[in-house]
Design a protein around this motif. Structure first.
Motif, PDB file in Angstrom:
ATOM      1  N   LYS A   5     -11.332  43.052 -11.868  1.00 26.17           N
ATOM      2  CA  LYS A   5     -11.571  42.953 -13.305  1.00 26.17           C
ATOM      3  C   LYS A   5     -11.887  41.518 -13.696  1.00 26.17           C
ATOM      4  O   LYS A   5     -11.499  40.562 -13.027  1.00 26.17           O
ATOM      5  CB  LYS A   5     -10.359  43.460 -14.089  1.00 26.17           C
ATOM      6  N   SER A   6     -12.585  41.378 -14.812  1.00 23.86           N
ATOM      7  CA  SER A   6     -12.933  40.050 -15.298  1.00 23.86           C
ATOM      8  C   SER A   6     -11.699  39.332 -15.824  1.00 23.86           C
ATOM      9  O   SER A   6     -10.660  39.940 -16.093  1.00 23.86           O
ATOM     10  CB  SER A   6     -13.984  40.163 -16.404  1.00 23.86           C
ATOM     11  N   ALA A   7     -11.842  38.024 -15.987  1.00 24.76           N
ATOM     12  CA  ALA A   7     -10.723  37.233 -16.507  1.00 24.76           C
ATOM     13  C   ALA A   7     -10.372  37.654 -17.927  1.00 24.76           C
ATOM     14  O   ALA A   7      -9.198  37.666 -18.321  1.00 24.76           O
ATOM     15  CB  ALA A   7     -11.073  35.746 -16.452  1.00 24.76           C
ATOM     16  N   GLY A   8     -11.385  37.992 -18.728  1.00 22.42           N
ATOM     17  CA  GLY A   8     -11.110  38.456 -20.085  1.00 22.42           C
ATOM     18  C   GLY A   8     -10.321  39.743 -20.103  1.00 22.42           C
ATOM     19  O   GLY A   8      -9.412  39.925 -20.929  1.00 22.42           O
ATOM     20  N   THR A   9     -10.643  40.672 -19.197  1.00 21.46           N
ATOM     21  CA  THR A   9      -9.898  41.931 -19.126  1.00 21.46           C
ATOM     22  C   THR A   9      -8.447  41.689 -18.747  1.00 21.46           C
ATOM     23  O   THR A   9      -7.525  42.267 -19.334  1.00 21.46           O
ATOM     24  CB  THR A   9     -10.566  42.872 -18.116  1.00 21.46           C
ATOM     25  N   GLN A  10      -8.213  40.828 -17.746  1.00 26.52           N
ATOM     26  CA  GLN A  10      -6.840  40.552 -17.325  1.00 26.52           C
ATOM     27  C   GLN A  10      -6.080  39.782 -18.394  1.00 26.52           C
ATOM     28  O   GLN A  10      -4.874  39.979 -18.575  1.00 26.52           O
ATOM     29  CB  GLN A  10      -6.859  39.792 -16.007  1.00 26.52           C
ATOM     30  N   TYR A  11      -6.781  38.917 -19.103  1.00 20.32           N
ATOM     31  CA  TYR A  11      -6.134  38.215 -20.226  1.00 20.32           C
ATOM     32  C   TYR A  11      -5.697  39.220 -21.298  1.00 20.32           C
ATOM     33  O   TYR A  11      -4.567  39.160 -21.795  1.00 20.32           O
ATOM     34  CB  TYR A  11      -7.103  37.189 -20.810  1.00 20.32           C
ATOM     35  N   GLY A  12      -6.594  40.128 -21.665  1.00 24.12           N
ATOM     36  CA  GLY A  12      -6.240  41.126 -22.662  1.00 24.12           C
ATOM     37  C   GLY A  12      -5.128  42.043 -22.200  1.00 24.12           C
ATOM     38  O   GLY A  12      -4.230  42.406 -22.981  1.00 24.12           O
TER      39      GLY A  12
END
Length: 441
Positions: free
Chosen positions: A331-338
């Motif tokens: 997953k992208s960094a944005g997905t993991q951040y969210g």
């Protein structure tokens, strides 16, 4: 034998009890046994009367009936009385059996059998049957046989010979009535939210109206559908996505709207904007998509706090979805951040049980990922610190410096990457104490 003082307001142990005993074949019943039986009889009668009085009060009556006595006997596991009709008053007659011996009995009506035999038989009652169906749901009639068919022009009726006789126009019994004012309101609000010519004052006025105006409950499913559609079509427009989250926020905070039945429709756009792979396309929108995810996490926290008890499967299902996105290295960094922000918003217990146990492996994978930019990694580090800070008790925020033993245990538990990140923070002692106090102490 010492005399025993008992109250026998209903039964005489020497007369009634002994007479009943003799009728049952017990000839030599002692006085002591007769007294004990009389006491028990009086207690049982009082118990029946108390239960019967309860039934009478619950029936909003002031007169005790034979039905109340029968109900009380059933509650006490005693076979009820038969042959007593409470629909008409009972008439008691008195019979003198001897000096001081009076017998009361119910005067039965005399029945003429010849008259009863010659009476016509009553009609056979119809068989008991029942069924259930929805007449209308949200103002719309389900298409089931019990409901009338929708109007399809004019329907002709035929007589027994098959020839058409009359034409009848079938009209639905229930319509989903939406007033003209509400239609105009919905069109005006959606146009202001979607048109590029709308200025900030107009948008703020619309959001204020959605958050405070009464009488918008009928439009609630339409607004939720509108938000879901705009989210689906504008994933590259971070500004529009943030605006749609503002609409959901105002609907959730409007005190005159009962939004609980529509929570299952509210969750998909929130989760989409929380763990979506890409939100926005330009470099300038890189900061905006993190703001969108933060806003979505705050809405998720509000929904789980207010409606988590009403929907018992809400938190577990959302937690599974977020944990899967958090632990997927693809997953992208944005997905993991969210996903990390969403897990934090559900509660500290989720962070302690699910995030901490996987943080060591997750941090090593993220640090070695070459696709994540420096800004993305900094955002993820901040999200990790915020999640760990949610475990800190406010009373332990001013604790003394933790020992080296605690720091070593913390490093072994979360790994060197997260340990180095926490030790560089100003409140590292409080975070370490909050983490190691539960698993190790």
């Amino acid at each position: 034998m010492s005399s025993m003082k008992y109250s026998y307001s209903l039964w005489s142990p020497f007369d009634t009890v002994k007479d009943v005993a003799e009728s049952l074949g017990v000839a030599n019943l002692s006085d002591e046994a007769a007294k004990v039986l009389a006491m028990d009889i009086e207690y049982r009668i009082n118990e029946v009367l108390e239960q019967a009085t309860t039934f009478m009060r619950h029936s909003k009556r002031t007169r005790l009936t034979a039905a109340d006595i029968s109900s009380a006997l059933r509650v006490l596991n005693v076979e009820p009385l038969y042959g007593y009709d409470s629909s008409r008053p009972l008439r008691f007659r008195e019979a003198i059996l001897g000096p001081g011996q009076t017998l009361y009995y119910i005067d039965d009506d005399e029945v003429d059998f010849e008259k009863i035999i010659n009476m016509p038989l009553p009609k056979v009652p119809r068989e008991v049957s029942f069924t259930a169906h929805w007449l209308a749901i949200e103002g719309v009639q389900p298409a089931i046989p019990q409901n009338p068919l929708p109007p399809e022009g004019r329907t002709s009726l035929t007589n027994s010979s098959g020839a058409a006789s009359t034409e009848v126009e079938v009209k639905p019994l229930v319509k989903h009535a939406l007033s003209k004012e509400l239609q105009l309101y919905f069109e005006r609000v959606t146009s202001v939210l979607t048109e590029e010519t709308s200025d900030a004052s107009m948008i703020n006025a619309v959001l204020t109206s959605l958050g405070n105006d009464p009488g918008l409950h009928q439009l609630l499913p339409y607004f939720i559908q509108f938000v879901a559609e705009k989210v689906r079509l504008n994933l590259k427009n971070a500004t529009m996505l943030y605006l749609m989250l503002q609409v959901l926020h105002r609907l959730l905070t409007n005190p005159t709207i009962f939004i609980e039945p529509y929570i299952h429709s509210v969750m998909p756009p929130i989760l989409t904007l929380l763990v979506g792979k890409r939100i926005g396309t330009t470099q300038a929108a890189n900061e905006e998509h993190y703001e969108v995810r933060d806003f979505a996490a705050s809405l998720l926290q509000k929904v789980c706090t207010q409606y988590g008890d009403a929907y018992h499967t809400l938190k577990p299902r959302v937690t599974r979805t977020l944990l899967k996105a958090f632990m997927d290295p693809g997953k992208s960094a944005g997905t993991q951040y969210g996903a990390l922000c969403g897990l934090k918003s559900i509660g500290p217990e989720v962070v302690r049980v699910l995030v901490l146990s996987n943080l060591k492996d997750w941090a090593s994978v993220i640090s070695s990922a070459s696709s994540a930019s420096t800004e993305d990694k900094n955002r993820l580090r901040k999200a990790v610190l915020d999640a760990l800070r949610s475990l800190v008790d406010s009373e332990l925020a001013t604790i003394d410096e933790v020992s080296e033993d605690h720091k070593e245990k913390f490093k072994q538990y979360v790994g060197p990457i997260v340990s180095e990140l926490v030790l560089a923070a100003d409140d590292s002692d409080a975070i370490i104490k909050a983490v190691v106090s539960d698993p190790f102490d």
